[in-house]
Design a protein around this motif. Structure first.
Motif, short mmCIF file in Angstrom:
data_model
loop_
_atom_site.label_atom_id
_atom_site.label_comp_id
_atom_site.label_asym_id
_atom_site.label_seq_id
_atom_site.Cartn_x
_atom_site.Cartn_y
_atom_site.Cartn_z
N UNK A 28 0.88 -0.86 -0.05
CA UNK A 28 0.20 0.90 -0.23
C UNK A 28 1.08 0.92 -0.32
N UNK A 29 1.34 2.04 -0.85
CA UNK A 29 1.23 3.43 -1.03
C UNK A 29 0.78 4.09 -1.18
N UNK A 30 0.85 5.64 -1.91
CA UNK A 30 0.79 6.40 -2.22
C UNK A 30 -0.66 6.74 -1.18
N UNK A 31 -0.02 7.91 -0.52
CA UNK A 31 -0.93 8.14 1.02
C UNK A 31 -1.78 9.51 0.26
N UNK A 32 -2.91 9.11 1.57
CA UNK A 32 -3.92 10.25 0.86
C UNK A 32 -3.61 11.69 1.95
N UNK A 33 -2.76 12.55 1.74
CA UNK A 33 -2.57 13.68 2.23
C UNK A 33 -0.92 13.17 2.71
N UNK A 34 -0.95 13.79 4.04
CA UNK A 34 0.55 13.12 4.37
C UNK A 34 0.53 12.95 6.19
N UNK A 35 0.24 11.61 5.73
CA UNK A 35 -0.27 11.46 6.93
C UNK A 35 1.79 10.13 8.14
N UNK A 36 1.37 10.60 8.95
CA UNK A 36 2.73 9.82 9.11
C UNK A 36 3.11 8.08 8.95
N UNK A 37 2.28 8.03 8.62
CA UNK A 37 1.94 6.12 7.88
C UNK A 37 2.19 6.83 6.30
N UNK A 38 3.64 5.45 5.76
CA UNK A 38 4.00 6.19 4.24
C UNK A 38 3.24 4.73 3.74
N UNK A 39 3.64 3.74 4.35
CA UNK A 39 3.93 2.70 3.31
C UNK A 39 3.11 1.34 4.23
N UNK A 40 2.28 0.40 3.43
CA UNK A 40 2.75 -0.85 4.53
C UNK A 40 2.97 -2.05 3.43
N UNK A 84 -7.63 1.31 3.78
CA UNK A 84 -8.72 1.38 2.40
C UNK A 84 -8.77 2.87 2.96
N UNK A 85 -9.36 3.78 2.26
CA UNK A 85 -9.37 5.01 1.82
C UNK A 85 -9.16 5.41 3.43
N UNK A 86 -8.78 5.45 3.93
CA UNK A 86 -8.05 6.21 5.60
C UNK A 86 -6.61 6.92 4.82
N UNK A 87 -5.99 5.83 4.65
CA UNK A 87 -4.46 6.27 4.55
C UNK A 87 -4.62 5.94 3.15
N UNK A 88 -4.52 5.30 2.74
CA UNK A 88 -4.05 4.73 0.47
C UNK A 88 -5.82 4.18 0.01
N UNK A 89 -5.08 4.90 -1.05
CA UNK A 89 -6.59 4.50 -2.42
C UNK A 89 -6.34 3.27 -3.33
N UNK A 90 -4.72 2.79 -2.79
CA UNK A 90 -4.71 1.14 -4.01
C UNK A 90 -3.61 0.54 -3.20
N UNK A 102 -5.50 -2.42 -7.15
CA UNK A 102 -7.02 -2.27 -7.38
C UNK A 102 -6.85 -0.83 -6.78
N UNK A 103 -7.38 0.06 -7.50
CA UNK A 103 -7.66 1.26 -6.66
C UNK A 103 -9.16 1.92 -6.31
N UNK A 104 -9.30 3.00 -6.14
CA UNK A 104 -10.61 3.44 -5.59
C UNK A 104 -10.20 5.10 -6.39
N UNK A 105 -11.81 5.34 -6.66
CA UNK A 105 -11.67 6.98 -7.87
C UNK A 105 -12.25 7.53 -6.65
N UNK A 106 -12.61 8.85 -6.72
CA UNK A 106 -13.28 9.48 -6.18
C UNK A 106 -14.83 9.28 -6.07
N UNK A 107 -15.32 8.95 -6.58
CA UNK A 107 -16.30 8.73 -6.60
C UNK A 107 -16.82 7.53 -5.46
N UNK A 108 -15.34 7.10 -5.20
CA UNK A 108 -15.65 5.74 -3.71
C UNK A 108 -16.31 3.72 -4.99
#
Length: 130
Positions: A28-40, A84-90, A102-108
């Motif tokens: 899991x990468x590409x975080x939402x915003x700049x959270x402290x959690x960078x990757x899983x 999912x959707x809290x920290x990462x979109x993909x 796997x990706x989540x778009x802006x329309x969920x």
């Protein structure tokens, strides 16, 4: 299709890759915003007592130490799903036969895309012994 339904289909491919010894890594990468959690990261551990994974939480700040936990695949699923959707979109699944995103778009809505494999062989996780 709602992302939750698509994620279930994606996770079926994760389980299938494990059963067929093709699972190389999950990220899991590409975080939402700049959270402290960078990757899983999820890496395989093929042990005598069955399949486990090493789940690693990598943080941005140097003050926060990365966390590593040895989990079952079901336990890892709960952790991945909770972010999912809290920290990462993909979520990216790397297998020896194909890469699956796997990706989540802006329309969920969720989507699954396949690519040629990045890994040619499975590399087991190295567990840090203290």
């Amino acid at each position: 299709m709602p992302y939750q339904d698509v994620f279930v289909l994606f996770w079926e491919q994760v389980k299938e890759s494990v059963q067929e010894d093709r699972f190389a890594k999950l990220t899991m990468a590409k975080t939402i915003g700049k959270p402290d959690l960078r990757n899983i990261f999820v890496r395989p551990i093929y042990a005598e007592d069955g399949f486990k994974v090493l789940l690693k939480l990598r943080y941005r700040s140097k003050e926060t130490e990365d966390e590593e936990n040895e989990l079952t695949l079901e336990e890892a699923y709960a952790v991945i799903q909770s972010h999912l959707r809290k920290s990462f979109f993909s979520v990216l699944l790397f297998t020896t036969t194909k890469d699956i995103t796997f990706k989540i778009n802006k329309k969920n809505a969720g989507s699954i895309t396949e690519y040629p494999p990045t890994f040619k062989e499975v590399m087991q996780a190295q567990i840090d012994s203290e």
